[in-house]
Scaffold this active site. Sequence first.
Site: not given
Length: 324
Positions: A10-11, A13, A15-16, A42, A125
Amino acid sequence: MAKQRVLLLGATGNTGESILNGLLEHGGYEVQILVRPSSAEKPEVKKIAERGVKVVIADINGPVEELVSIQKGVDVTISAIDARSQLAQMNLATAAKKAGVKRFVPCAWTTVAPAGGVMLLRDDKEEVYNHIKRLYLPYTIIDVGFWHQISFASVLPSRRFDYATIMPQSTIHGDGEQPNIIGDLRDLGRWTARIVEDERTLNKYVFTCSDVLSENQIYSIVEEVTGEKPERKQVSCEEVEAVRNEARIKDEKEPDSFMNRVMRVEADYKYSKYVRGDNQPEYAKYLGYLDARELYPDFRPITFRAFVKDLLDGKIVKPHYDFM
């Protein structure tokens, strides 16, 4: 001393990206990022690769053995997966156990709240957390409160905060006195880099924090720093609960509707933060969390007041909308 090898999911996004920056800034980690095959080309992935970060391509919904292979030799797996894909982490966690990963950090990064009917997203979660515990997989769960970047009073007469605003913020919930844990998105990765190298945080829940402020205090700070009076609208706690109930009913009737799910998640957050008052240090400690401020007294987080000054100076980057 050898660097710990970290695999980050998730880097790209919000948070990532912060986690990636924090790990690289720390200097004690060899970082790899895990991306889906559909994301491999991407531009944002290519930019990360240009920073010397290895890109690992795999489908986390694919065969477990493939995910075992890519986690062999990994010390820490960190997930910052999107909200809609929380349960997909179970596959990755199962593989992490087989691969001998020393610490698994699932996608938490949210406000403090109890499991079981308060927040749908939290319950997703917690399902992942329970899977991790059934595996006997070493873990650390990190919650961060609400970001400064989505907490500030944004509607000013001059409109000078519009450049950094995802959605206008002008609502006071209840009497506006409920305190909440908040922190700067830019600090999230720096906190994470400290937490995941610390043996004291293994198999623990940790919360990070720069400020504990009520909405009234947030609006007052914005007014003090800018010299402008932010727009304020009052919403009662009863209205918050009514909106939440309506959002739940709509989501349950049309569970495949993206917008219904967004509205339900947003309503749950407001109910937990402003009606129940869950997102506070005292309650976090009651639930068993460690306080990162006490673990790392030398850490100097970006305060909300400093954030507002950066807003005025045009230094804040608007987060992209990847909350769902």
